[in-house]
Design an enzyme around this catalytic site. Structure first.
Site, PDB file in Angstrom:
ATOM      1  N   ASN A   1      -9.019  -0.358   7.612  1.00 35.79           N
ATOM      2  CA  ASN A   1      -8.268   0.371   8.087  1.00 35.79           C
ATOM      3  C   ASN A   1      -7.915   0.479   9.723  1.00 35.79           C
ATOM      4  OD1 ASN A   1      -5.757   2.048   7.580  1.00 35.79           O
ATOM      5  ND2 ASN A   1      -7.348   3.948   8.176  1.00 35.79           N
TER       6      ASN A   1
ATOM      7  N   ASP B   1      -1.152  15.603   5.514  1.00 30.88           N
ATOM      8  CA  ASP B   1      -2.153  15.052   4.606  1.00 30.88           C
ATOM      9  C   ASP B   1      -3.653  15.807   5.309  1.00 30.88           C
ATOM     10  OD1 ASP B   1      -3.568  12.523   3.378  1.00 30.88           O
ATOM     11  OD2 ASP B   1      -3.589  11.532   5.516  1.00 30.88           O
TER      12      ASP B   1
ATOM     13  N   HIS C   1      -7.748   3.520  -4.107  1.00 30.45           N
ATOM     14  CA  HIS C   1      -9.143   4.213  -2.845  1.00 30.45           C
ATOM     15  C   HIS C   1      -9.394   5.527  -3.216  1.00 30.45           C
ATOM     16  CE1 HIS C   1      -7.228   5.056   0.288  1.00 30.45           C
ATOM     17  NE2 HIS C   1      -6.653   4.863   0.428  1.00 30.45           N
TER      18      HIS C   1
ATOM     19  N   GLU D   1     -11.940   8.905  -2.143  1.00 29.88           N
ATOM     20  CA  GLU D   1     -12.469   9.388  -1.245  1.00 29.88           C
ATOM     21  C   GLU D   1     -13.879  10.367  -1.183  1.00 29.88           C
ATOM     22  OE1 GLU D   1      -8.986   9.850   0.826  1.00 29.88           O
ATOM     23  OE2 GLU D   1      -9.536  11.903   1.435  1.00 29.88           O
TER      24      GLU D   1
ATOM     25  N   ASP E   1      -6.471   9.801  -2.656  1.00 27.70           N
ATOM     26  CA  ASP E   1      -7.348  10.741  -1.986  1.00 27.70           C
ATOM     27  C   ASP E   1      -8.339  11.398  -2.375  1.00 27.70           C
ATOM     28  OD1 ASP E   1      -4.629  11.122   0.245  1.00 27.70           O
ATOM     29  OD2 ASP E   1      -4.521  13.446  -0.787  1.00 27.70           O
TER      30      ASP E   1
ATOM     31  N   GLU F   1     -13.740   4.513   5.706  1.00 32.46           N
ATOM     32  CA  GLU F   1     -13.486   4.780   7.009  1.00 32.46           C
ATOM     33  C   GLU F   1     -13.353   5.221   8.148  1.00 32.46           C
ATOM     34  OE1 GLU F   1      -9.822   4.898   7.149  1.00 32.46           O
ATOM     35  OE2 GLU F   1      -9.456   6.880   6.983  1.00 32.46           O
TER      36      GLU F   1
ATOM     37  N   TYR G   1       1.173  -1.061  -0.448  1.00 28.90           N
ATOM     38  CA  TYR G   1      -0.408   0.384   0.408  1.00 28.90           C
ATOM     39  C   TYR G   1       0.523   1.331   0.203  1.00 28.90           C
ATOM     40  CZ  TYR G   1      -3.334   3.140   1.746  1.00 28.90           C
ATOM     41  OH  TYR G   1      -4.478   4.594   2.025  1.00 28.90           O
TER      42      TYR G   1
ATOM     43  N   ASP H   1      -3.692   5.464  -2.595  1.00 22.44           N
ATOM     44  CA  ASP H   1      -4.087   6.137  -1.741  1.00 22.44           C
ATOM     45  C   ASP H   1      -4.441   7.737  -2.964  1.00 22.44           C
ATOM     46  OD1 ASP H   1      -5.840   8.108  -0.377  1.00 22.44           O
ATOM     47  OD2 ASP H   1      -3.902   7.656   1.336  1.00 22.44           O
TER      48      ASP H   1
ATOM     49  N   ARG I   1     -13.837   5.065  -1.057  1.00 20.04           N
ATOM     50  CA  ARG I   1     -13.509   5.476   0.599  1.00 20.04           C
ATOM     51  C   ARG I   1     -14.381   6.362   1.021  1.00 20.04           C
ATOM     52  NH1 ARG I   1      -8.017   7.472   3.649  1.00 20.04           N
ATOM     53  NH2 ARG I   1      -9.543   9.341   4.602  1.00 20.04           N
TER      54      ARG I   1
ATOM     55  N   CYS J   1      -6.977  14.341   7.586  1.00 21.18           N
ATOM     56  CA  CYS J   1      -6.716  12.723   7.927  1.00 21.18           C
ATOM     57  C   CYS J   1      -7.749  12.062   7.900  1.00 21.18           C
ATOM     58  CB  CYS J   1      -5.688  12.486   8.894  1.00 21.18           C
ATOM     59  SG  CYS J   1      -5.992  11.161   9.529  1.00 21.18           S
TER      60      CYS J   1
HETATM   61  C1  LIG Z   1      -5.051   6.113   5.331  1.00 22.81           C
HETATM   62  C2  LIG Z   1      -4.473   6.932   5.574  1.00 22.81           C
HETATM   63  O1  LIG Z   1      -5.837   7.831   4.283  1.00 22.81           O
HETATM   64  C3  LIG Z   1      -3.285   7.108   4.590  1.00 22.81           C
HETATM   65  O2  LIG Z   1      -3.650   7.704   3.793  1.00 22.81           O
HETATM   66  O3  LIG Z   1      -2.386   5.802   5.054  1.00 22.81           O
HETATM   67  C4  LIG Z   1      -4.780   7.843   6.728  1.00 22.81           C
HETATM   68  C5  LIG Z   1      -3.810   6.382   7.448  1.00 22.81           C
HETATM   69  C6  LIG Z   1      -3.498   7.450   9.039  1.00 22.81           C
HETATM   70  O4  LIG Z   1      -3.868   9.190   8.246  1.00 22.81           O
HETATM   71  O5  LIG Z   1      -3.000   6.888  10.008  1.00 22.81           O
HETATM   72  C7  LIG Z   1      -6.098   7.945   6.833  1.00 22.81           C
HETATM   73  O6  LIG Z   1      -6.750   7.132   7.316  1.00 22.81           O
HETATM   74  O7  LIG Z   1      -6.804   8.786   6.742  1.00 22.81           O
HETATM   75 MG   LIG Z   2      -5.112   8.704   3.149  1.00 20.30          MG
END
Ligand SMILES: C[C@](O)(C(=O)O)[C@H](CC(=O)O)C(=O)O
Ligand SMILES: [Mg+2]
Length: 298
Positions: free
Chosen positions: A212, A61, A115, A117, A90, A190, A46, A88, A160, A125
């Protein structure tokens, strides 16, 4: 069970989901981490959006990275591994044409699936407060854009939804169902905080559901056995190794500064030989010797 090298990346991911109950999908922030994960036996990799931001760019993030930041790291991983890579993306970095472009570029890069979202572009995040999501119809359009742009039908499009924290469980389920209807192959609900929520999802969603299990977030650290019992088919550990690497690095930097030597932390380090095994140093070296043997003999 199959390890068929001729499968496309998307087919490998779909097959791995079928072969494992559940499939563990592990985050690798660099090509090197990805090789290590594969070598220890993981079957799916991943690339985390939060990981690209934090690790490659040193920023949060919050929807700041671009398609090309993520693509570059994804290509580095697919170049040296054969396990399928889930990425990911986004929110897809824009409207329908941006999502279409992201889909095609990810397929070209040898990625197995992504994925996408339903947060607004200025995302957060998934485990932070004050998230905002787009309308159900806008999210469905995102999924349709990806499905329509797919140049390889096996490429996995995972939808997501961040709706639980914003609008509650029913909305999250409604969105997941609408995304499946629009062609999503898998669903990522999520920031769930109860096992029963996964059970509720898997009872109505007829495609694989991912949990997750990121650390220090809203979701308790459920085990694969607990998640499998509620029908979850993929378990994600997006940043586990990254968090450990950061802590280990901090420890080494601190020791160097305070002790003037690395002697007391040497046991925490991967050795030169272990590194060379990871990246195939000796095979490269042999190739070099073979290619230029004649020159050496001159
Ligand atoms: C899965 C996630 O989108 C990621 O970018 O890895 C994050 C993980 C995290 O910040 O712990 C998320 O859950 O938003
Ligand atoms: Mg993410």
């Amino acid at each position: 069970m199959t390890a068929n090298q001729n499968l496309s990346p998307g087919q490998k991911l779909r097959q791995a989901v079928k072969d494992h109950a559940p499939l563990q999908v592990v985050g690798a922030v660099t090509a090197n981490s990805a090789i290590i994960a594969e070598k220890v036996g993981h079957k799916a990799l991943y690339l985390s959006g939060g990981g690209v931001a934090a690790s490659s760019l040193g920023i949060p993030d919050l929807g700041i990275t671009t398609l090309h930041d993520v693509l570059e790291d994804a290509k580095r991983i697919t170049a040296v591994t054969s396990a399928p890579l889930l990425v990911d993306v986004d929110t897809g970095w824009g409207g329908t044409f941006n999502i279409a472009r992201a889909t095609r570029e990810m397929i070209q890069a040898g990625v197995a699936g992504f994925h996408i979202e339903d947060q607004v572009m200025q995302k957060r995040c998934g485990h932070r407060p004050n998230k905002a999501i787009v309308s159900l119809s806008e999210m469905v359009d995102r999924v349709k854009s990806a499905v329509d742009a797919r140049t390889d039908a096996s490429f996995v499009i995972m939808a997501r939804t961040d709706a639980l924290a914003v609008e509650g469980m029913q909305s999250a389920i409604d969105r997941a169902m609408a995304c499946v209807e629009a062609g999503a192959d898998m669903i990522f609900p999520e920031a769930m905080n109860k096992l029963e929520q996964y059970a509720e999802f898997t009872s109505v969603i007829k495609v694989p559901v991912l949990a997750n299990i990121t650390e220090f977030g809203a979701t308790p650290l459920y085990t694969t056995a607990e998640l499998s019992a509620v029908g979850v088919q993929l378990v994600l550990y997006p940043l586990s190794a990254f968090r450990a690497m950061c802590k280990a690095a901090e420890n080494v930097y601190t020791h160097l500064l305070t002790e003037g030597t690395q002697k007391n932390v040497i046991d925490t380090m991967q050795t030169r030989m272990e590194l060379y095994d990871t990246i195939g140093y000796h095979a490269f070296e042999q190739k070099l010797d073979q290619l230029f043997a004649e020159k050496g003999a001159e």
